[in-house]
Design a protein around this motif. Structure first.
Motif, PDB file in Angstrom:
ATOM      1  N   PRO A 174      -5.553 -26.332   0.244  1.00 37.68           N
ATOM      2  CA  PRO A 174      -5.902 -26.795  -1.108  1.00 37.68           C
ATOM      3  C   PRO A 174      -4.700 -26.826  -2.047  1.00 37.68           C
ATOM      4  N   PHE A 175      -3.732 -25.945  -1.838  1.00 40.66           N
ATOM      5  CA  PHE A 175      -2.515 -25.969  -2.652  1.00 40.66           C
ATOM      6  C   PHE A 175      -1.773 -27.283  -2.470  1.00 40.66           C
ATOM      7  N   PHE A 176      -1.577 -27.700  -1.232  1.00 39.40           N
ATOM      8  CA  PHE A 176      -0.889 -28.965  -0.975  1.00 39.40           C
ATOM      9  C   PHE A 176      -1.702 -30.148  -1.497  1.00 39.40           C
ATOM     10  N   GLU A 177      -3.026 -30.057  -1.387  1.00 42.75           N
ATOM     11  CA  GLU A 177      -3.870 -31.135  -1.898  1.00 42.75           C
ATOM     12  C   GLU A 177      -3.771 -31.238  -3.419  1.00 42.75           C
ATOM     13  N   ARG A 178      -3.693 -30.090  -4.081  1.00 40.90           N
ATOM     14  CA  ARG A 178      -3.518 -30.105  -5.554  1.00 40.90           C
ATOM     15  C   ARG A 178      -2.187 -30.735  -5.947  1.00 40.90           C
ATOM     16  N   ALA A 179      -1.178 -30.505  -5.117  1.00 45.74           N
ATOM     17  CA  ALA A 179       0.159 -30.963  -5.457  1.00 45.74           C
ATOM     18  C   ALA A 179       0.363 -32.448  -5.207  1.00 45.74           C
ATOM     19  N   MET A 180      -0.470 -33.029  -4.332  1.00 48.55           N
ATOM     20  CA  MET A 180      -0.311 -34.439  -4.004  1.00 48.55           C
ATOM     21  C   MET A 180      -0.949 -35.320  -5.075  1.00 48.55           C
ATOM     22  N   PRO A 181      -0.288 -36.399  -5.442  1.00 47.16           N
ATOM     23  CA  PRO A 181      -0.885 -37.311  -6.428  1.00 47.16           C
ATOM     24  C   PRO A 181      -2.138 -37.963  -5.873  1.00 47.16           C
ATOM     25  N   GLN A 182      -3.122 -38.064  -6.707  1.00 48.30           N
ATOM     26  CA  GLN A 182      -4.399 -38.640  -6.270  1.00 48.30           C
ATOM     27  C   GLN A 182      -4.358 -40.164  -6.370  1.00 48.30           C
TER      28      GLN A 182
ATOM     29  N   GLY B 117      -5.913 -21.451   4.696  1.00 43.31           N
ATOM     30  CA  GLY B 117      -7.001 -21.714   3.759  1.00 43.31           C
ATOM     31  C   GLY B 117      -6.547 -21.733   2.311  1.00 43.31           C
ATOM     32  N   HIS B 118      -5.393 -21.155   2.027  1.00 40.15           N
ATOM     33  CA  HIS B 118      -4.789 -21.237   0.699  1.00 40.15           C
ATOM     34  C   HIS B 118      -3.801 -22.402   0.630  1.00 40.15           C
ATOM     35  N   ALA B 119      -3.063 -22.612   1.731  1.00 46.51           N
ATOM     36  CA  ALA B 119      -2.038 -23.658   1.746  1.00 46.51           C
ATOM     37  C   ALA B 119      -2.650 -25.051   1.636  1.00 46.51           C
TER      38      ALA B 119
ATOM     39  N   GLY C  99       0.107  -6.995   6.950  1.00 44.10           N
ATOM     40  CA  GLY C  99       1.501  -6.732   7.238  1.00 44.10           C
ATOM     41  C   GLY C  99       2.330  -8.000   7.202  1.00 44.10           C
ATOM     42  N   HIS C 100       3.592  -7.874   7.621  1.00 49.67           N
ATOM     43  CA  HIS C 100       4.541  -8.972   7.479  1.00 49.67           C
ATOM     44  C   HIS C 100       4.155 -10.202   8.303  1.00 49.67           C
ATOM     45  N   SER C 101       3.528  -9.992   9.438  1.00 49.91           N
ATOM     46  CA  SER C 101       3.207 -11.116  10.329  1.00 49.91           C
ATOM     47  C   SER C 101       1.717 -11.398  10.414  1.00 49.91           C
ATOM     48  N   ASP C 102       0.948 -10.944   9.437  1.00 47.26           N
ATOM     49  CA  ASP C 102      -0.514 -11.036   9.514  1.00 47.26           C
ATOM     50  C   ASP C 102      -1.128 -12.211   8.757  1.00 47.26           C
ATOM     51  N   LEU C 103      -0.353 -12.870   7.907  1.00 47.40           N
ATOM     52  CA  LEU C 103      -0.986 -13.788   6.957  1.00 47.40           C
ATOM     53  C   LEU C 103      -1.575 -15.036   7.604  1.00 47.40           C
ATOM     54  N   TRP C 104      -1.023 -15.477   8.721  1.00 45.92           N
ATOM     55  CA  TRP C 104      -1.635 -16.635   9.371  1.00 45.92           C
ATOM     56  C   TRP C 104      -3.039 -16.272   9.855  1.00 45.92           C
ATOM     57  N   ALA C 105      -3.160 -15.127  10.520  1.00 44.96           N
ATOM     58  CA  ALA C 105      -4.469 -14.688  10.999  1.00 44.96           C
ATOM     59  C   ALA C 105      -5.403 -14.334   9.851  1.00 44.96           C
ATOM     60  N   ARG C 106      -4.845 -13.967   8.710  1.00 46.17           N
ATOM     61  CA  ARG C 106      -5.656 -13.588   7.547  1.00 46.17           C
ATOM     62  C   ARG C 106      -6.053 -14.793   6.685  1.00 46.17           C
ATOM     63  N   GLY C 107      -5.641 -15.996   7.088  1.00 47.73           N
ATOM     64  CA  GLY C 107      -6.152 -17.179   6.406  1.00 47.73           C
ATOM     65  C   GLY C 107      -5.231 -17.860   5.414  1.00 47.73           C
ATOM     66  N   ILE C 108      -3.916 -17.765   5.618  1.00 46.48           N
ATOM     67  CA  ILE C 108      -3.011 -18.415   4.676  1.00 46.48           C
ATOM     68  C   ILE C 108      -3.200 -19.935   4.663  1.00 46.48           C
TER      69      ILE C 108
ATOM     70  N   ARG D 229       0.750 -22.821  14.534  1.00 50.39           N
ATOM     71  CA  ARG D 229       0.730 -23.291  13.143  1.00 50.39           C
ATOM     72  C   ARG D 229       0.879 -24.809  13.085  1.00 50.39           C
ATOM     73  N   TYR D 230       1.844 -25.331  13.808  1.00 51.71           N
ATOM     74  CA  TYR D 230       2.093 -26.771  13.766  1.00 51.71           C
ATOM     75  C   TYR D 230       0.900 -27.545  14.318  1.00 51.71           C
ATOM     76  N   GLU D 231       0.246 -26.969  15.319  1.00 50.45           N
ATOM     77  CA  GLU D 231      -0.948 -27.610  15.870  1.00 50.45           C
ATOM     78  C   GLU D 231      -2.043 -27.705  14.816  1.00 50.45           C
ATOM     79  N   GLN D 232      -2.168 -26.682  13.973  1.00 47.52           N
ATOM     80  CA  GLN D 232      -3.163 -26.719  12.901  1.00 47.52           C
ATOM     81  C   GLN D 232      -2.770 -27.722  11.828  1.00 47.52           C
ATOM     82  N   PHE D 233      -1.475 -27.777  11.503  1.00 48.92           N
ATOM     83  CA  PHE D 233      -1.009 -28.783  10.532  1.00 48.92           C
ATOM     84  C   PHE D 233      -1.445 -30.177  10.983  1.00 48.92           C
ATOM     85  N   VAL D 234      -1.148 -30.472  12.244  1.00 50.10           N
ATOM     86  CA  VAL D 234      -1.419 -31.803  12.792  1.00 50.10           C
ATOM     87  C   VAL D 234      -2.920 -32.068  12.858  1.00 50.10           C
TER      88      VAL D 234
END
Length: 269
Positions: free
Chosen positions: A261-269, A257-259, A246-255, A94-99
């Protein structure tokens, strides 16, 4: 009839003793039952995080061990509050993808989890969470918060007290007490449970936009927890319910891809 009454009374007494023993066992061993704070620590050198650093931050009467990497210009730092199983370091993918997408991050083990010495408790986890947020804030970058599973407790607590740009809750609980009730409806968990994490109360003081993500096949924290929690969010952004996850599936299911644009919406332009 007297013999039958005696037999019934004896059975009632035995049932009462067994019930009291079960409650007593739960009370004495509740943190061992509640937390899964064991597992290996992945060395930072064995990951693809070439620009990250090991950090040790004093917190209360102990210290917190984690990793940190600064963001690229214009991007925030993700303050990542881990779940209940093993070390934060096992989620290095996950952290590797963040970076890779320009985000910084700070991730760590609460005291009592594999990389950080000490014993586990709600008080310690909340103290460590606040300490690490403040440590990251001192770097001067904008911050967004990500809380996964158990981490939905400290992440919401911190967001209710501090200013961030956004709060993402992955497979959150309404409260730890709610989960305990759902698992042990025959036990007085409300009377004996020490670490209850009332996220349903803390969320009322969260001003940041909130994204809640959950899966319909989550057997660890039922999806209704996420749905009911989102209904309480003052500043709603998105409720993402993934069918069959399931409980540990959301990273593989594309979370991510939601996070993203969510963070981009939250950041001031």
């Amino acid at each position: 009839m007297k013999l039958l009454r005696r037999i019934l009374l004896g059975l009632v007494v035995i049932a009462a003793v067994l019930y009291a023993a079960a409650v007593g066992y739960m009370y004495v061993n509740q943190r061992a039952l509640q937390y899964d704070a064991a597992g290996p620590v992945t060395p930072l050198a064995e990951t693809a995080l070439d620009g990250a650093e090991d950090i040790v931050v004093p917190s209360g009467d102990g210290q917190v061990h984690g990793w940190y990497q600064a963001p690229q210009p214009g991007k925030p730092v993700i303050v990542y509050f881990k779940g209940n199983s093993g070390s934060f370091s096992k989620e290095h993918e996950r952290y590797e993808q963040f970076v890779a997408d320009g985000y910084g991050f700070v991730a760590f083990d609460y005291r009592g989890f594999p990389a950080s010495p000490g014993s586990v408790s709600q008080a310690g986890i909340l103290e460590d969470a606040t300490t690490m947020f403040d440590w990251a804030a001192a770097k001067g970058f904008p911050l967004v918060i990500w809380g996964r599973s158990l981490g939905s407790g400290p992440s919401t607590y911190v967001a209710s007290l501090r200013d961030a740009k956004a709060l993402l809750l992955e497979t959150p609980f309404l409260s730890a007490l709610t989960v305990a009730w759902e698992r042990y409806p025959f036990l007085p968990v409300g009377l004996v449970m020490q670490d209850q994490y009332p996220v349903n109360e803390w969320i009322a003081d969260v001003a940041e936009p909130v994204l809640v993500a959950h899966g319909t096949a989550d057997l660890t924290i039922g999806v209704s927890n996420g749905e009911r929690l989102y209904a309480l969010v003052p500043n709603k952004d998105e409720l993402w319910i993934e069918p069959g996850a399931g409980h540990s599936d959301l990273w593989a299911r594309g979370i991510w891809g939601h996070a993203l644009p969510f963070f981009e919406r939250a950041m001031p332009q």
